[in-house]
Design a protein around this motif. Structure first.
Motif: not given
Length: 180
Positions: A132-137, A174-180
């Motif tokens: 998963l790269d990004e999450i938008l809620v 809110v839009w987030y990046r999932v760091p690796r």
């Protein structure tokens, strides 16, 4: 390569569906007018990756011209992760039994646009697998009290996220990046 984006509208108390997957609450939300993020999101989506419960679940807009993904605006290839594919084909939909196979196919179909992940279980599987790269809620002004949470990971771990953007308003996002 296409990024995997989990997008969902969530109640203020953290649920994306009510008890038994009920989505009728979505149709009862007030019309808040234009939304800078939501209104153009469907144009950034190249394919959908959904779980069976989401795919076969209830659409709050069923039977209207807004039925389907993104209020009926989006159309394109859809990949459903399931252990029990149906016997009859569904036009425009590919049923896949393995997560990595589903992600690979959905990414190839999406081109340079997003693979939009729909469904809490599939999103959690993608997060756990590091896919998963990004999450938008989008946070809806409603309390459901019970149902399907945005994420469920029994005995889970904290996953720090990096904010990409946020939008205030009656239905903030809110839009987030999932760091690796």
């Amino acid at each position: 390569m296409a990024k995997l984006l989990y997008s969902a509208t969530m109640s203020l108390d953290g649920f994306i569906a009510g008890p038994d997957g009920d989505m009728t609450w979505m149709a009862e939300l007030p019309d808040t007018g234009p939304h800078a993020v939501a209104d153009g999101l469907w144009q950034q989506i190249g394919s959908l990756l959904t779980g069976a419960r989401t795919f076969f679940g209830n659409d709050p807009n069923e039977g209207t011209d807004q039925e389907g993904a993104f209020g009926g605006l989006w159309s394109g290839p859809q990949f459903v992760l399931t252990h029990n594919p149906p016997d009859s084909p569904v036009p425009g939909t590919t049923f896949v039994t393995g997560l990595r196979e589903a992600v690979t196919a959905a990414r190839a179909a999406a081109g340079d646009r997003y693979v939009n992940v729909l469904g809490a279980d599939v999103a959690a599987q993608c997060l756990t697998a590091g896919l998963l790269d990004e999450i938008l809620v989008f946070v809806a002004p409603v309390l459901l009290g019970d149902g399907t949470p945005l994420f469920r990971h029994p005995g889970g771990r904290a996953v720090p996220l990096e904010e990409i953007s946020s939008t205030p308003g009656p239905i903030p996002s809110v839009w987030y990046r999932v760091p690796r």
